[in-house]
Design an enzyme around this catalytic site. Structure first.
Site, PDB file in Angstrom:
ATOM      1  CD  GLU A  49      -1.764  -2.371   1.660  1.00  0.00           C
ATOM      2  OE1 GLU A  49      -0.573  -2.632   1.956  1.00  0.00           O
ATOM      3  OE2 GLU A  49      -2.694  -3.187   1.818  1.00  0.00           O
ATOM      4  CG  PHE A 111     -10.014  -9.354  11.377  1.00  0.00           C
ATOM      5  CD1 PHE A 111      -8.759  -9.757  11.834  1.00  0.00           C
ATOM      6  CD2 PHE A 111     -10.264  -9.386  10.014  1.00  0.00           C
ATOM      7  CE1 PHE A 111      -7.785 -10.178  10.945  1.00  0.00           C
ATOM      8  CE2 PHE A 111      -9.287  -9.810   9.122  1.00  0.00           C
ATOM      9  CZ  PHE A 111      -8.049 -10.218   9.587  1.00  0.00           C
ATOM     10  CD  GLN A 112      -7.544  -7.075   7.823  1.00  0.00           C
ATOM     11  OE1 GLN A 112      -8.444  -6.867   7.023  1.00  0.00           O
ATOM     12  NE2 GLN A 112      -6.384  -7.590   7.467  1.00  0.00           N
ATOM     13  CE  LYS A 161     -17.230  -6.667   3.791  1.00  0.00           C
ATOM     14  NZ  LYS A 161     -16.510  -7.883   4.152  1.00  0.00           N
ATOM     15  CG  MET A 477      22.427  12.373   3.171  1.00  0.00           C
ATOM     16  SD  MET A 477      23.543  13.581   2.430  1.00  0.00           S
ATOM     17  CE  MET A 477      22.562  14.190   1.068  1.00  0.00           C
TER      18      MET A 477
HETATM   19  C1  TPP Z   1      12.326   6.088   5.366  1.00  0.00           C
HETATM   20  C2  TPP Z   1      13.629   6.734   5.704  1.00  0.00           C
HETATM   21  N1  TPP Z   1      14.475   6.145   6.582  1.00  0.00           N
HETATM   22  C3  TPP Z   1      15.661   6.725   6.875  1.00  0.00           C
HETATM   23  C4  TPP Z   1      16.031   7.907   6.301  1.00  0.00           C
HETATM   24  C5  TPP Z   1      17.372   8.556   6.640  1.00  0.00           C
HETATM   25  N2  TPP Z   1      18.226   8.595   5.430  1.00  0.00           N
HETATM   26  C6  TPP Z   1      18.333   9.696   4.658  1.00  0.00           C
HETATM   27  S1  TPP Z   1      19.294   9.465   3.323  1.00  0.00           S
HETATM   28  C7  TPP Z   1      19.649   7.882   3.783  1.00  0.00           C
HETATM   29  C8  TPP Z   1      20.552   7.019   2.950  1.00  0.00           C
HETATM   30  C9  TPP Z   1      19.996   6.752   1.608  1.00  0.00           C
HETATM   31  O1  TPP Z   1      20.789   5.739   1.022  1.00  0.00           O
HETATM   32  P1  TPP Z   1      20.733   5.446  -0.524  1.00  0.00           P
HETATM   33  O2  TPP Z   1      19.325   5.236  -0.958  1.00  0.00           O
HETATM   34  O3  TPP Z   1      21.677   4.368  -0.856  1.00  0.00           O
HETATM   35  O4  TPP Z   1      21.168   6.834  -1.151  1.00  0.00           O
HETATM   36  P2  TPP Z   1      22.638   7.510  -1.190  1.00  0.00           P
HETATM   37  O5  TPP Z   1      22.645   8.542  -0.112  1.00  0.00           O
HETATM   38  O6  TPP Z   1      23.638   6.441  -0.979  1.00  0.00           O
HETATM   39  O7  TPP Z   1      22.694   8.131  -2.532  1.00  0.00           O
HETATM   40  C10 TPP Z   1      19.005   7.564   4.981  1.00  0.00           C
HETATM   41  C11 TPP Z   1      19.117   6.277   5.680  1.00  0.00           C
HETATM   42  C12 TPP Z   1      15.089   8.503   5.422  1.00  0.00           C
HETATM   43  N3  TPP Z   1      15.329   9.681   4.817  1.00  0.00           N
HETATM   44  N4  TPP Z   1      13.929   7.881   5.110  1.00  0.00           N
END
Ligand code: TPP
Ligand code: MG
Lengths: 572, 180
Positions: A49, A111-112, A161, A477
């Protein structure tokens, strides 16, 4: 005519112009899935979803029309909470229909069952629980009206529902002027006196900057902006949500400001004597340390949401209104005014642009791929109106900078919420809405692993998106922050370049998978991907993990302390 | 717990603001208003709600806001965005006519009640219930009057239970033509 509540719901969605529903069935929404068979609306069966929500968002961002998603109660509903929060942060018009347990069971931990209107109260513009099938046409009309007018945003309609199973006499959806919404009056036109005052400030300013945000995109104010840019002669910055609002090739476009903004855009705002904020909201990612942000600038703040004006930074002139209407009026009010000479300001800006362009160190011979170079190559080899959709992380910042956005609605990303996993489903939604356009998802390896299963949806529904994974084997990042601010103590950021095997995974999902390790293979891979139009393509680009995003303003630091690329630091 | 409100809005430093909010009387509207305050880190000092018209189509919520927790324009601006909020009146300290109701059960023996009943009469309060061990009193009036009455009870009667409604308010009428 007596029909079921479920039929009424689908009929109401049809009357609101719904072309496609991204959804996933289940017990509480089951009655509504029956009339879908006979409906003109296309239903895209997602694999999770969250995917439905992000697809609806991508659809909305690519088309300007509201995205519609439908899910069942309980876990179906909670799975779509993240996209709703994302749409709330980025002001995306989204209509989410959730099934609910029968009215008599509400409050019994059936439920749900879950209180999804309670859960989403703080992340929707409004939500409704329909208790009587005769209200369906009215509530659906209200939902679309609220989602798409004023400051757009997500709405949710929860339908028990028994309501969808009951019989009801159909009546047409009310038109907007027939709606009973005594507390909702979006304003379009700005106050003429405030607009005149803003025009005078703009004419007199010696170092003005037009600070353009996502509201300009939402308001379809592109032509109006171009005219104001022409009339004022002022430099423009386009935020992460506004890339493409003014072509990057336009000489007055300084590019993106903010934490990872380019030097000139960031510093122009710092040195400005006037910021004219158009549909932007002084987000902390733009301002950096607030008390050091643009210290000498007077502020004109134009926003359709009155609560944004003065929320973060006091406005000298606040104008509540639709960006297109207000910008048009501002151009008109500016036309006859004698203007301050901007030559000195432009000389300064052009000097910065020359000294601090967006740069990166090119790959050495046989060295690892540079993510920036891949984006530039993709840009070069793709049609002009290609839609770029990104995840969240380093790759997002590079995609925002190193692709030249020449058209509006060609850049789709998760800005305010920073939702990893956005790219693949949002790209599918964008492609569903713009099937004639090339859609490239530029994704991170971490992000890809969050929502990649939606490529199964893409293949089975015939939505051939293209995905470029900038696979640096890291949560890049986060790694960059650990390198710079935690003394290179890398904690839980390594992912591995080979696990999963992206090519096999892509193939397993019915896509074409391509892996690229060497610079000399980049072009051929992109060429091959561009030639495939019958199914999704995934390219696993093995990129240099050491690459960092520059410029950068450290969290909580002043924008004056912007760190440019090390090469430029040495040369400065 | 917020600090007790002390004095009239005219005499105390203005740290509280009274908002009179007309809302559609729909399911969950109070949760929407209260949720907005907590989500945006605005503090509510007191809140009173009741239907505002005979058809119960609208309700009026009187909210006393801790104006130090957020600029008032932000509170009003964000409240206005709630679809069910129809109208917001910011009643400044001088324009507001405020009233509040107090109920107090005071445990005091029969033969020690004279002094209490005197004070009750002085304050314009009245007795609404009586038993051998206790009396229940009521007073409606300005928050200041209620504060004074509460202070009197606090001094003389350690065993008591006090309940206040939180204030309701409407704008004062225009007195320029008539007498103040
Ligand atoms: C749902 C979620 N969880 C954690 C984060 C924290 N976060 C921001 S950027 C990042 C790393 C992203 O890694 P990747 O997709 O490999 O991108 P890169 O920075 O390596 O280009 C994280 C963990 C977030 N923004 N969103
Ligand atoms: Mg990565």
């Amino acid at each position: 005519m007596n029909i079921t509540g479920a039929q009424a719901l689908i009929k109401a969605l049809e009357q609101q112009g719904t072309e496609v529903i991204f959804g996933y069935p289940g017990g509480a929404i089951l009655p509504v899935y029956d009339p879908i068979i006979d409906s003109s609306i296309r239903h895209v069966l997602v694999r999770h979803e969250q995917g439905a929500g992000h697809m609806a968002e991508g659809y909305a961002q690519a088309t300007g029309r509201p995205g519609v998603a439908m899910v069942t109660s309980g876990p179906g509903a909670t799975n779509i909470v993240t996209p709703i929060a994302n749409a709330y942060m980025d002001s995306i018009p989204l209509v989410v229909i959730t099934g609910q347990v029968p009215t008599a069971a509400i409050g019994t931990d059936a439920f749900q069952e879950c209180d999804i209107t309670g859960i989403t109260m703080g992340i929707t513009k409004h939500n409704w629980l329909i208790k009587d099938a005769k209200d369906i046409p009215d509530v659906i009309a209200e939902a679309f009206y609220v989602a798409t007018t004023g400051r757009p945003g997500p709405v949710l309609v929860d339908v028990p529902k028994d309501v969808t199973q009951s019989m009801v006499e159909w009546h047409d959806c009310p038109t907007p002027d027939q709606l009973d919404l005594p507390g909702y009056h979006p304003v379009l036109e700005g106050d003429p006196e405030a607009i005149a005052a803003a025009a005078r400030l703009l004419a007199d300013a010696e170092r003005p900057v037009l600070y353009v945000g996502g509201g300009v995109i939402k308001a379809r104010a592109i032509e109006a902006l171009a005219e104001l840019v022409r009339v004022s002669g002022a430099p423009v910055v386009t935020t992460l949500m506004a890339r493409g609002a003014l072509p990057d090739s336009h000489p007055q476009n300084l590019g993106m400001p903010g934490m990872h903004g380019n030097y000139t855009a960031v510093t122009a705002m710092q040195q400005a004597d006037l910021l004219v904020s158009l549909g932007a909201r002084f987000d902390d990612r733009v301002t950096g340390r607030l008390d050091a942000f643009a210290p000498r600038a007077a502020i004109v703040h134009v926003d359709i949401d009155a609560a944004e004006i003065g929320k973060v930074r006091k406005a000298d002139v606040g104008i509540v209104g639709d960006a297109r209407h207000v910008i048009e009026a501002l151009s008109a009010a500016s036309a006859g005014l004698p203007r301050a000479d901007l030559a000195a300001w432009w000389a300064t800006l052009n000097d910065w642009r020359e000294r601090y362009p967006m740069i990166y160190e090119p790959a050495s011979d046989g060295g690892m791929l540079k993510p920036q170079a891949i984006i530039e190559k993709l840009n070069e080899m793709s049609p002009d109106d290609t839609i770029v959709v990104s995840g969240v992380g380093q790759h997002q910042m590079w995609a925002a900078h190193h692709w030249n956005y020449e058209h509006p609605y060609t850049w789709i990303n998760s800005g305010g919420a920073g939702t990893m996993g956005y790219a693949v489903p949002a790209a599918i939604g964008a492609k569903a809405g713009q099937p004639g356009r090339t859609v490239w998802a530029i994704d991170g390896d971490g992000c890809f692993q969050m929502t990649a299963q939606e490529l199964v949806t893409a293949r089975s529904e015939g939505i051939p998106i293209k995905v470029a994974i900038l696979n640096n084997s890291y949560l890049g990042m986060v790694r960059q922050w650990q390198e710079m601010f935690y003394e290179e103590r890398y904690s839980e950021v390594y992912l591995s370049q080979d696990l999963p095997n992206y090519v096999m995974w892509a193939e397993a999902m019915g896509c074409v998978g391509i892996r690229v390790d060497r610079a000399e293979d980049v072009e051929a891979a992109i060429e091959k991907a561009n030639a495939i139009n019958d199914r999704p393509v995934v390219i696993d680009f093995r990129t240099d993990a050491a690459e960092k995003v520059f410029p950068m303003v450290a969290a909580g630091a002043s924008n004056d302390d912007i760190m440019v690329h090390p090469i430029q630091q040495a040369g400065a | 717990m917020p600090e007790p409100f002390s004095g009239t809005t005219t005499h105390s430093p203005i740290t509280h603001h009274i908002l009179s909010v007309l809302v559609e009387n729909k399911a969950g509207v109070l949760a929407r208003v209260a949720g907005l305050f907590s989500r945006r880190a605005f503090n509510i000092y007191s809140l009173a709600v009741a239907p505002a018209d005979a058809h119960e189509r609208f309700s009026r919520i009187t909210i006393v806001v801790d104006a130090e927790s957020a600029p008032l324009e932000q509170v009003v601006g964000q409240l206005n965005k709630l679809i069910n909020v129809v109208e917001i009146r910011d009643l400044g300290s001088n324009e507001a006519l405020e009233r509040e109701l107090l109920l107090a059960t005071v445990h005091v023996a029969h033969d020690e009640r004279d002094h209490l009943l005197e004070s009750v009469a002085d304050a314009g309060a009245s007795v609404v219930d009586v038993s051998d061990e206790a009396v229940t009193l009521t007073l409606s009036g300005t928050p200041t009057a209620l504060n004074a009455f509460e202070a009197m009870l606090a001094q003389g009667y350690p065993s008591r239970e006090v309940q206040r409604t939180g204030r309701v308010a409407l704008p004062r009428l225009n007195h320029s033509a008539t007498q103040a």
